[in-house]
Design an enzyme around this catalytic site. Sequence first.
Site, PDB file in Angstrom:
ATOM      1  N   CYS A 163     141.641  54.554  32.026  1.00 54.66           N
ATOM      2  CA  CYS A 163     141.177  54.568  30.635  1.00 54.66           C
ATOM      3  C   CYS A 163     141.326  53.156  30.084  1.00 54.66           C
ATOM      4  O   CYS A 163     141.336  52.189  30.854  1.00 54.66           O
ATOM      5  CB  CYS A 163     141.900  55.627  29.803  1.00 54.66           C
ATOM      6  SG  CYS A 163     143.681  55.374  29.622  1.00 54.66           S
ATOM      7  N   ASN A 201     145.889  52.962  29.224  1.00 54.08           N
ATOM      8  CA  ASN A 201     146.794  53.614  30.184  1.00 54.08           C
ATOM      9  C   ASN A 201     148.051  54.160  29.497  1.00 54.08           C
ATOM     10  O   ASN A 201     149.128  54.201  30.089  1.00 54.08           O
ATOM     11  CB  ASN A 201     147.159  52.668  31.336  1.00 54.08           C
ATOM     12  CG  ASN A 201     147.816  53.346  32.541  1.00 54.08           C
ATOM     13  OD1 ASN A 201     148.557  52.722  33.286  1.00 54.08           O
ATOM     14  ND2 ASN A 201     147.575  54.618  32.743  1.00 54.08           N
ATOM     15  N   CYS A 204     147.386  57.003  27.041  1.00 57.38           N
ATOM     16  CA  CYS A 204     146.998  58.334  26.536  1.00 57.38           C
ATOM     17  C   CYS A 204     146.223  59.141  27.577  1.00 57.38           C
ATOM     18  O   CYS A 204     146.761  60.043  28.223  1.00 57.38           O
ATOM     19  CB  CYS A 204     146.167  58.216  25.256  1.00 57.38           C
ATOM     20  SG  CYS A 204     147.096  57.558  23.862  1.00 57.38           S
ATOM     21  N   ARG A 205     144.936  58.805  27.741  1.00 58.44           N
ATOM     22  CA  ARG A 205     144.087  59.675  28.564  1.00 58.44           C
ATOM     23  C   ARG A 205     144.433  59.636  30.048  1.00 58.44           C
ATOM     24  O   ARG A 205     144.574  60.682  30.687  1.00 58.44           O
ATOM     25  CB  ARG A 205     142.610  59.307  28.349  1.00 58.44           C
ATOM     26  CG  ARG A 205     142.112  59.631  26.965  1.00 58.44           C
ATOM     27  CD  ARG A 205     140.802  58.961  26.656  1.00 58.44           C
ATOM     28  NE  ARG A 205     140.943  57.508  26.624  1.00 58.44           N
ATOM     29  CZ  ARG A 205     139.945  56.655  26.465  1.00 58.44           C
ATOM     30  NH1 ARG A 205     138.720  57.105  26.335  1.00 58.44           N
ATOM     31  NH2 ARG A 205     140.174  55.360  26.440  1.00 58.44           N
ATOM     32  N   SER A 206     144.547  58.433  30.619  1.00 57.08           N
ATOM     33  CA  SER A 206     144.757  58.385  32.078  1.00 57.08           C
ATOM     34  C   SER A 206     146.153  58.850  32.506  1.00 57.08           C
ATOM     35  O   SER A 206     146.264  59.493  33.552  1.00 57.08           O
ATOM     36  CB  SER A 206     144.390  57.026  32.664  1.00 57.08           C
ATOM     37  OG  SER A 206     145.164  55.978  32.131  1.00 57.08           O
ATOM     38  N   ASP A 265     139.059  60.781  23.334  1.00 57.43           N
ATOM     39  CA  ASP A 265     140.062  59.728  23.137  1.00 57.43           C
ATOM     40  C   ASP A 265     140.888  60.058  21.906  1.00 57.43           C
ATOM     41  O   ASP A 265     140.381  60.002  20.786  1.00 57.43           O
ATOM     42  CB  ASP A 265     139.373  58.372  22.964  1.00 57.43           C
ATOM     43  CG  ASP A 265     140.376  57.231  22.838  1.00 57.43           C
ATOM     44  OD1 ASP A 265     141.594  57.503  22.757  1.00 57.43           O
ATOM     45  OD2 ASP A 265     139.941  56.065  22.829  1.00 57.43           O
TER      46      ASP A 265
HETATM   47  P1  4NP Z   1     143.979  55.325  26.182  1.00 61.48           P
HETATM   48  O1  4NP Z   1     144.069  55.244  24.583  1.00 61.48           O
HETATM   49  O2  4NP Z   1     142.905  54.352  26.582  1.00 61.48           O
HETATM   50  O3  4NP Z   1     143.607  56.747  26.414  1.00 61.48           O
HETATM   51  O4  4NP Z   1     145.344  54.972  26.725  1.00 61.48           O
HETATM   52  C1  4NP Z   1     144.152  54.040  23.896  1.00 61.48           C
HETATM   53  C2  4NP Z   1     145.325  53.343  23.918  1.00 61.48           C
HETATM   54  C3  4NP Z   1     145.439  52.150  23.233  1.00 61.48           C
HETATM   55  C4  4NP Z   1     144.351  51.653  22.532  1.00 61.48           C
HETATM   56  C5  4NP Z   1     143.159  52.374  22.523  1.00 61.48           C
HETATM   57  C6  4NP Z   1     143.062  53.575  23.212  1.00 61.48           C
HETATM   58  N1  4NP Z   1     144.475  50.451  21.820  1.00 61.48           N
HETATM   59  O5  4NP Z   1     143.509  50.032  21.186  1.00 61.48           O
HETATM   60  O6  4NP Z   1     145.557  49.827  21.861  1.00 61.48           O
END
Ligand code: 4NP
Length: 160
Positions: A15, A18, A20-22, A130
């Site tokens: 993702c 790294n 939340c989603r992954s 997301d």
């Molecule tokens: P992820 O979620 O890609 O599912 O881990 C996010 C985590 C951090 C950010 C965006 C999405 N960020 O902008 O810091």
Amino acid sequence: MSNNSDNGPAILFLCLGNICRSPLAEGAARAAFAAAGIAATLDSAGTGDWHVGHPPDRRAAAEARRRGTDISDLRARQLAVEDFYRFDLILAADATNLRDARALAPADATARVRLMLDLVPGRQGESVTDPYYGADDGFAATWADVSAVAAALVAETSKG
Ligand code: 4NP
């Protein structure tokens, strides 16, 4: 899925951050492969470097815990060129992650790069929700998505 080794398939969930989603996808897949008694090499990474070394977002860790999976020991890392040789399959959470991964992929990469939900019948082309900027209940939707991906991976691997 190509899977000729005794260690089972090697799958990397990808993702942006790294956190939340992954990591939720890695946790759901670890649980699903363990429940099926099938070996697999499972990991996750982000295309970005903002959260490198950080544990999962605490809302993600709480959702996993509610579903019986502990992901609190995972630490974020950034996608690296070696990943395109170490894994059979790199599964991106959304279209941007997919595009960024393909841009980094070396010409002789052995990993296939696909969207996570392309593995789930009826969900092809969709992105995993997301939840980062949304309400806490977004994490339940993300868990549902990545659990469907994990179930599809186990089913595909069981077919041989
Ligand atoms: P992820 O979620 O890609 O599912 O881990 C996010 C985590 C951090 C950010 C965006 C999405 N960020 O902008 O810091």
